[in-house]
Design an enzyme around this catalytic site. Sequence first.
Site, PDB file in Angstrom:
ATOM      1  N   LEU A 142       0.820  -1.211   0.000  1.00 52.15           N
ATOM      2  CA  LEU A 142       0.000   0.000   0.000  1.00 52.15           C
ATOM      3  C   LEU A 142       0.854   1.262   0.000  1.00 52.15           C
ATOM      4  O   LEU A 142       0.464   2.296  -0.531  1.00 52.15           O
ATOM      5  CB  LEU A 142      -0.896   0.039   1.238  1.00 52.15           C
ATOM      6  CG  LEU A 142      -2.050  -0.956   1.296  1.00 52.15           C
ATOM      7  CD1 LEU A 142      -2.706  -0.924   2.671  1.00 52.15           C
ATOM      8  CD2 LEU A 142      -3.084  -0.654   0.212  1.00 52.15           C
TER       9      LEU A 142
ATOM     10  N   TRP B 184       4.860   3.062   1.785  1.00 49.60           N
ATOM     11  CA  TRP B 184       6.025   2.919   2.652  1.00 49.60           C
ATOM     12  C   TRP B 184       6.409   4.277   3.187  1.00 49.60           C
ATOM     13  O   TRP B 184       5.935   5.299   2.690  1.00 49.60           O
ATOM     14  CB  TRP B 184       7.200   2.286   1.898  1.00 49.60           C
ATOM     15  CG  TRP B 184       7.730   3.149   0.807  1.00 49.60           C
ATOM     16  CD1 TRP B 184       8.736   4.050   0.887  1.00 49.60           C
ATOM     17  CD2 TRP B 184       7.239   3.223  -0.538  1.00 49.60           C
ATOM     18  NE1 TRP B 184       8.895   4.687  -0.316  1.00 49.60           N
ATOM     19  CE2 TRP B 184       8.007   4.198  -1.212  1.00 49.60           C
ATOM     20  CE3 TRP B 184       6.242   2.548  -1.238  1.00 49.60           C
ATOM     21  CZ2 TRP B 184       7.794   4.531  -2.538  1.00 49.60           C
ATOM     22  CZ3 TRP B 184       6.030   2.885  -2.571  1.00 49.60           C
ATOM     23  CH2 TRP B 184       6.801   3.851  -3.206  1.00 49.60           C
TER      24      TRP B 184
ATOM     25  N   PHE C 202      10.117   4.547   8.065  1.00 53.80           N
ATOM     26  CA  PHE C 202      10.227   3.556   9.127  1.00 53.80           C
ATOM     27  C   PHE C 202       9.702   2.176   8.753  1.00 53.80           C
ATOM     28  O   PHE C 202       9.985   1.202   9.443  1.00 53.80           O
ATOM     29  CB  PHE C 202       9.410   4.019  10.355  1.00 53.80           C
ATOM     30  CG  PHE C 202       9.918   5.260  10.984  1.00 53.80           C
ATOM     31  CD1 PHE C 202       9.678   6.506  10.421  1.00 53.80           C
ATOM     32  CD2 PHE C 202      10.662   5.196  12.160  1.00 53.80           C
ATOM     33  CE1 PHE C 202      10.150   7.672  11.006  1.00 53.80           C
ATOM     34  CE2 PHE C 202      11.137   6.350  12.763  1.00 53.80           C
ATOM     35  CZ  PHE C 202      10.888   7.589  12.188  1.00 53.80           C
ATOM     36  N   SER C 203       8.925   2.094   7.700  1.00 49.73           N
ATOM     37  CA  SER C 203       8.157   0.873   7.502  1.00 49.73           C
ATOM     38  C   SER C 203       7.705   0.691   6.066  1.00 49.73           C
ATOM     39  O   SER C 203       7.748   1.621   5.264  1.00 49.73           O
ATOM     40  CB  SER C 203       6.895   0.947   8.370  1.00 49.73           C
ATOM     41  OG  SER C 203       6.067   1.994   7.888  1.00 49.73           O
ATOM     42  N   THR C 204       7.242  -0.526   5.765  1.00 49.94           N
ATOM     43  CA  THR C 204       6.428  -0.740   4.567  1.00 49.94           C
ATOM     44  C   THR C 204       5.034  -1.120   5.051  1.00 49.94           C
ATOM     45  O   THR C 204       4.882  -1.706   6.127  1.00 49.94           O
ATOM     46  CB  THR C 204       6.981  -1.852   3.656  1.00 49.94           C
ATOM     47  OG1 THR C 204       7.105  -3.056   4.421  1.00 49.94           O
ATOM     48  CG2 THR C 204       8.333  -1.472   3.078  1.00 49.94           C
ATOM     49  N   VAL C 205       4.021  -0.753   4.269  1.00 48.11           N
ATOM     50  CA  VAL C 205       2.639  -1.000   4.677  1.00 48.11           C
ATOM     51  C   VAL C 205       1.955  -1.852   3.608  1.00 48.11           C
ATOM     52  O   VAL C 205       2.035  -1.539   2.416  1.00 48.11           O
ATOM     53  CB  VAL C 205       1.875   0.324   4.898  1.00 48.11           C
ATOM     54  CG1 VAL C 205       0.433   0.058   5.323  1.00 48.11           C
ATOM     55  CG2 VAL C 205       2.573   1.172   5.964  1.00 48.11           C
TER      56      VAL C 205
ATOM     57  N   LYS D 237       1.434  -2.760   8.914  1.00 51.83           N
ATOM     58  CA  LYS D 237       2.613  -1.883   8.888  1.00 51.83           C
ATOM     59  C   LYS D 237       3.779  -2.633   9.508  1.00 51.83           C
ATOM     60  O   LYS D 237       3.742  -2.979  10.695  1.00 51.83           O
ATOM     61  CB  LYS D 237       2.292  -0.594   9.653  1.00 51.83           C
ATOM     62  CG  LYS D 237       3.448   0.369   9.773  1.00 51.83           C
ATOM     63  CD  LYS D 237       2.997   1.752  10.246  1.00 51.83           C
ATOM     64  CE  LYS D 237       4.187   2.654  10.495  1.00 51.83           C
ATOM     65  NZ  LYS D 237       3.816   4.049  10.688  1.00 51.83           N
TER      66      LYS D 237
ATOM     67  N   ASP E  88       2.122  16.373  13.550  1.00 50.96           N
ATOM     68  CA  ASP E  88       2.515  16.270  12.140  1.00 50.96           C
ATOM     69  C   ASP E  88       1.296  16.226  11.221  1.00 50.96           C
ATOM     70  O   ASP E  88       1.216  15.394  10.319  1.00 50.96           O
ATOM     71  CB  ASP E  88       3.424  15.056  11.913  1.00 50.96           C
ATOM     72  CG  ASP E  88       4.184  15.138  10.596  1.00 50.96           C
ATOM     73  OD1 ASP E  88       4.276  16.254  10.021  1.00 50.96           O
ATOM     74  OD2 ASP E  88       4.670  14.101  10.126  1.00 50.96           O
TER      75      ASP E  88
HETATM   76  P1  ATP Z   1       6.653   8.271   7.776  1.00 56.13           P
HETATM   77  O1  ATP Z   1       8.033   8.433   7.230  1.00 56.13           O
HETATM   78  O2  ATP Z   1       5.636   9.095   7.005  1.00 56.13           O
HETATM   79  O3  ATP Z   1       6.529   8.434   9.268  1.00 56.13           O
HETATM   80  P2  ATP Z   1       5.962   5.505   8.238  1.00 56.13           P
HETATM   81  O4  ATP Z   1       7.024   4.474   7.934  1.00 56.13           O
HETATM   82  O5  ATP Z   1       5.680   5.812   9.663  1.00 56.13           O
HETATM   83  O6  ATP Z   1       6.266   6.786   7.404  1.00 56.13           O
HETATM   84  P3  ATP Z   1       3.189   5.584   7.466  1.00 56.13           P
HETATM   85  O7  ATP Z   1       3.264   7.016   7.088  1.00 56.13           O
HETATM   86  O8  ATP Z   1       2.411   5.203   8.664  1.00 56.13           O
HETATM   87  O9  ATP Z   1       4.661   4.963   7.529  1.00 56.13           O
HETATM   88  O10 ATP Z   1       2.623   4.727   6.232  1.00 56.13           O
HETATM   89  C1  ATP Z   1       3.261   4.714   4.956  1.00 56.13           C
HETATM   90  C2  ATP Z   1       2.205   4.769   3.863  1.00 56.13           C
HETATM   91  O11 ATP Z   1       1.401   3.587   3.920  1.00 56.13           O
HETATM   92  C3  ATP Z   1       1.216   5.914   3.987  1.00 56.13           C
HETATM   93  O12 ATP Z   1       1.698   7.065   3.357  1.00 56.13           O
HETATM   94  C4  ATP Z   1      -0.003   5.346   3.283  1.00 56.13           C
HETATM   95  O13 ATP Z   1       0.142   5.455   1.876  1.00 56.13           O
HETATM   96  C5  ATP Z   1       0.043   3.879   3.622  1.00 56.13           C
HETATM   97  N1  ATP Z   1      -0.801   3.584   4.802  1.00 56.13           N
HETATM   98  C6  ATP Z   1      -0.489   3.763   6.094  1.00 56.13           C
HETATM   99  N2  ATP Z   1      -1.488   3.399   6.921  1.00 56.13           N
HETATM  100  C7  ATP Z   1      -2.487   2.980   6.122  1.00 56.13           C
HETATM  101  C8  ATP Z   1      -3.821   2.466   6.365  1.00 56.13           C
HETATM  102  N3  ATP Z   1      -4.289   2.338   7.601  1.00 56.13           N
HETATM  103  N4  ATP Z   1      -4.563   2.125   5.292  1.00 56.13           N
HETATM  104  C9  ATP Z   1      -4.077   2.283   4.036  1.00 56.13           C
HETATM  105  N5  ATP Z   1      -2.857   2.742   3.740  1.00 56.13           N
HETATM  106  C10 ATP Z   1      -2.051   3.093   4.755  1.00 56.13           C
HETATM  107 MG    MG Z   2       5.371   7.642  10.773  1.00 57.39          MG
END
Ligand code: ATP
Ligand code: MG
Length: 429
Positions: A27, A29, A32-35, A50, A152
């Site tokens: 979906l 990334w 910090f992560s891939t989703v 996540k 944020d």
């Molecule tokens: P960041 O560097 O922004 O902190 P992160 O690794 O914490 O990134 P998120 O921002 O939580 O990750 O999620 C990455 C992406 O995954 C989001 O931009 C979104 O496209 C997708 N995503 C996150 N949560 C969901 C969800 N609940 N449903 C659908 N897509 C999601």
């Molecule tokens: Mg984040």
Amino acid sequence: SYRKGGYHAVRIGDSFSGGRYIAQRKLGWGEFSTVWLAYDTRSSGFVALKIQKSAPQFAQAALHEIEILSAIADGDPSNSKYVVRLIDHFKHTGPNGQHLCMVLEFLGDSLLHLVKYNRYKGLELNRVREICQCILTGLDYLHRELGLIHTDLKLENVLLLSTINTTKDPIRSGMAPILERPEGIPNGGATMNIIEKKLKQRARRAAARISNRRASMGGVGGVAKANRSLDGIDIRCKVVDFGNACWADKQFAQEIQTRQYRAPEVILQSGYSFSADMWSFACIVFELATGEMMFTPKGGQGFSEDEDHLAMMMELLGKMPRKIANGGARSKDYFDKYGDLKRIRRLKHGSLEKLLIDKFRFYEIDAHEFAKFLCPLLDFEPENRPTAHQCLQHPWLNVKSLNQTEVKSESGVETVNVGMRNLHMKGGK
Ligand code: ATP
Ligand code: MG
Ligand code: MG
């Protein structure tokens, strides 16, 4: 990043948490992560999985996020507060180490996609009002009931909500609120979906209605051009990304917020609270309604990005009271003792209302009402900004756009849009 301490490589069909979750497709990334979209065999529905990078600092950040998301879920058993829901969490061991995993409710595209999809022209004010209701309900819950500051808020961190429960793949079956991108914007594999179909249906119906009305009024003009108005679609959304959120009484970072959404007290380091989220909220609302960010500071010769940002704020909102300008740990770097910027001397003063009319072609009445809603949120004095709770009571949120007109029909009085597109603007930018 797919190495020890980094992301976990996932293949479609991989299973997690003892076989409960099956990965379907990526979906998104972040740093910090891939989703991943995953099928939850227990609930027979889809979830967002996540998977955090494995190094200790990422695990630490995930534990913090889980703690906050758990508090959010515990305080809102009926899941009605427009904040993303944590369903489950667990550890997953792979070749790159041990990864903390969060299982979140599956949401759709972000508001940034929505603005892009609308070709950066700004959404209709009635759509902006609906989005405001959701975000403010979420913020009121976070601030007043939990004592949490998001820190944020921006368009990427508000995701559209799928109202349809399905056991089919929500993206393939077109049920996910993921928008078809206009040309030139990467599609991400999404097929035509329900919003898109509804948009087309709506546009066709509205065009027919207007042409009927014009015909019945004996007017000229004929068939209005069917376009992709979001008219009539109930937009709902949720606040996400609690990786940086903090409790108001337990702050750790001095520099918070993404640059364009950063409040003046954060730049000046005078301390921040819930009202910093309200500043970012105002920036979001402006961007939704105009398609452009409110402030896009850039450093230049002889001045920094921070100074440019402060100058832009004062050009749009008026001079900062001296007490505020000189009240922060960084004030001396930027302001002289009279509360004037040291390195940017000539400011071009304008006003939000004037900007909306001159640049964004708002009708005067819409610009006036909209500015009356936004300006108090952009008060340089954080304590003066209305709270999310107060904002929810504001008349602007509870009034329909003045560009709608009521017409008598056989079934009573019906509200009809005067124009089809960007109703608050005079013929676009
Ligand atoms: P960041 O560097 O922004 O902190 P992160 O690794 O914490 O990134 P998120 O921002 O939580 O990750 O999620 C990455 C992406 O995954 C989001 O931009 C979104 O496209 C997708 N995503 C996150 N949560 C969901 C969800 N609940 N449903 C659908 N897509 C999601
Ligand atoms: Mg984040
Ligand atoms: Mg994010």
